[in-house]
Structures are given as structure tokens and as C-alpha cells.
Motif scaffolding. Structure first.
Motif, mmCIF file in Angstrom:
data_model
loop_
_atom_site.group_PDB
_atom_site.id
_atom_site.type_symbol
_atom_site.label_atom_id
_atom_site.label_comp_id
_atom_site.label_asym_id
_atom_site.label_seq_id
_atom_site.Cartn_x
_atom_site.Cartn_y
_atom_site.Cartn_z
ATOM 1 N N LEU A 179 0.809 -1.216 0.000
ATOM 2 C CA LEU A 179 0.000 0.000 0.000
ATOM 3 C C LEU A 179 0.845 1.271 0.000
ATOM 4 O O LEU A 179 2.005 1.273 0.404
ATOM 5 C CB LEU A 179 -0.919 0.005 1.231
ATOM 6 N N PHE A 180 0.229 2.342 -0.445
ATOM 7 C CA PHE A 180 0.784 3.695 -0.325
ATOM 8 C C PHE A 180 2.120 3.840 -1.053
ATOM 9 O O PHE A 180 3.107 4.307 -0.504
ATOM 10 C CB PHE A 180 0.924 4.071 1.167
ATOM 11 N N THR A 181 2.139 3.422 -2.327
ATOM 12 C CA THR A 181 3.336 3.556 -3.170
ATOM 13 C C THR A 181 4.574 3.016 -2.465
ATOM 14 O O THR A 181 5.561 3.716 -2.233
ATOM 15 C CB THR A 181 3.550 5.032 -3.598
ATOM 16 N N SER A 182 4.507 1.740 -2.094
ATOM 17 C CA SER A 182 5.647 1.072 -1.451
ATOM 18 C C SER A 182 6.279 0.081 -2.418
ATOM 19 O O SER A 182 6.593 -1.039 -2.067
ATOM 20 C CB SER A 182 5.177 0.363 -0.175
ATOM 21 N N PHE A 183 6.440 0.518 -3.658
ATOM 22 C CA PHE A 183 6.940 -0.334 -4.736
ATOM 23 C C PHE A 183 7.802 0.553 -5.637
ATOM 24 O O PHE A 183 7.630 1.767 -5.668
ATOM 25 C CB PHE A 183 5.754 -0.906 -5.531
#
Length: 243
Positions: free
Chosen positions: A112-116
Motif C-alpha cells: 500500500l501507499f506507493t511502497s513499490f
């Protein structure tokens, strides 16, 4: 003092300043997203969820309060140490690298939350998708909540200052070599600090190619936390459901 930005996320996310800068994140919005997402996925009662890159555990803690059996993992030792104070029978936290399988089976794996897209090694993007695949049970769902890179680049604010308490965080944003970059500089207690965030500006097409290579199937794409349809030009988020 300029910090070493090798694997920048490992050092920046482990500082107290990261959490100070982003302390105003909207918990109500995060809770609404988790409500909408778990209802949409129709997860089993007491279902097992893996929260990948959970930070201090805000999503994990809320998911646990909904009755799910939640494991939150993150590379940041400090964040996991903080999150562990909230542990209970159905909520656990561990330090773990999301590029590798956790070696358990879950009804859902959330990223989640741009954790990539932080990774220095391109292959780790694919490794993460494969790890999510391997951690899902037969009926499990993978969820990646990423920024909509097209929208972010189109609406990029080149420079601003965010003041939190007595710290002025100077932020510069730009696109470089396919990454959306944010330079963060500030002074605290007479000491100068500089950090950098770099996230690969991945698009839906990029993710589709990764999913195909990892052998998973994209089921749905949403453009915001209310799970409305994704529009490339106007959606703030890129939320992908796959299995």
C-alpha cells in the motif's frame, strides 16, 4: 552532512525525520480505503492478510481491528520496533525484505501507499510480484496501491517548503532516468541533513508486463481509495487487484 543514499529507502525510512515529514497522513482516508478494499475482496472472516512494507503499521493495526489475522513486514528495523508495541494474538510485525517470499499462505497480500518501485535492481520489481504470488493461497488476492505516475508527473510541484514543528523541509521534485525524484533538505539542532526519495515512474502497462512475466492475472484496476474507475489522466492512484 549528506547521508549515503545507497538503498535510500533503508536509511531514510529508518529516521525519525521521515515520520515527522509525513505525520499528517490521513488516517480516516486510509481506514475508508481498507473498509472498501476488504469488502470488495470479500475476504473470509478472520482471513489472513500480509501487509508488505507496512511502515509503523497504520494499515495493519486497523485491519486487525476489523477482525483479520494480520502480519505486517517492513525493511525498517525502527518502524517494526515501533509497530511491535501494538502486537496481539492476531497482529504481528517482522523485519522482512519484500523481494523474497514470506513463506506463509495468505488470503490477501497488500502493498500500500506507493511502497513499490524503490529498488536499485530492476529485477527486484519482478521478484516482489513473484513473492506476493507465492504468499497467496489458492483463493488469495494481491493488491498493489501505487501512484498514478502519469498524473503525478503532469502535476509535479517542482519546489516547496513544508514546515513541521520547528523544521523547514525543503522539497525539490523532478523526473530523472524514469524515476520521480524528491530531494529533501533541512536543518535541525544546527545540523544539516539531505535525503532523497526515488520511485520508478511505473505505469499500468509496466505493471501489466510484470504481472504477465510473474504469471499472475490482473483482475481489476481502480483510480482512488473509493475504488472508482481508473483514468490515466485524472486518477491520483493506480490500485491493482491480481491473483
Amino acid at each position: 552532512m549528506i547521508k549515503d543514499t545507497t538503498q535510500w529507502y533503508a536509511s531514510w525510512f529508518d529516521t525519525s525525520y521521515y515520520h515527522i515529514l509525513y505525520e499528517d497522513r490521513d488516517y480516516a482516508e486510509a481506514h475508508q480505503f481498507m473498509d472498501n478494499l476488504t469488502q470488495y475482496l470479500n475476504l473470509p472472516e478472520n482471513g489472513k492478510i500480509l501487509d508488505l512494507a507496512c511502515g509503523k503499521g497504520r494499515h495493519s493495526i486497523y485491519l486487525s481491528s476489523l477482525g483479520y489475522d494480520v502480519t505486517g513486514v517492513d525493511l525498517s528495523v525502527n518502524s517494526i520496533a515501533y509497530a511491535k508495541q501494538h502486537e496481539n494474538e492476531k497482529l504481528h510485525f517482522e523485519v522482512h525484505d519484500m523481494c523474497r517470499p514470506f513463506n506463509d499462505q495468505f488470503d490477501a497480500v497488500f502493498n500500500l501507499f506507493t511502497s513499490f518501485g524503490y529498488f536499485d535492481r530492476t529485477e527486484d520489481n519482478l521478484n516482489t510480484i513473484k513473492a506476493i504470488r507465492d504468499d497467496l493461497n489458492e483463493s488469495g488476492f494481491g493488491v498493489i496501491d501505487f501512484m498514478n505516475s502519469d498524473y503525478v508527473i503532469e502535476n509535479l510541484v517542482p519546489e516547496d517548503v513544508k514546515t513541521v514543528g520547528n523544521i523547514d523541509f525543503h522539497q525539490k521534485r523532478y523526473v530523472e532516468d524514469g524515476y520521480i525524484v524528491k530531494d529533501i533538505s533541512f536543518t535541525d539542532k544546527g545540523e544539516d541533513f539531505q535525503y532523497q526519495e526515488r520511485v520508478k515512474a511505473k505505469t499500468l502497462a509496466d505493471f501489466e508486463a510484470l504481472f504477465e512475466e510473474a504469471g499472475v492475472y490482473l483482475l481489476d484496476v481502480f483510480g482512488d481509495y473509493k475504488l472508482r474507475k481508473f483514468h490515466k489522466a485524472t486518477s491520483e492512484r493506480l490500485i491493482m487487484i491480481f491473483k
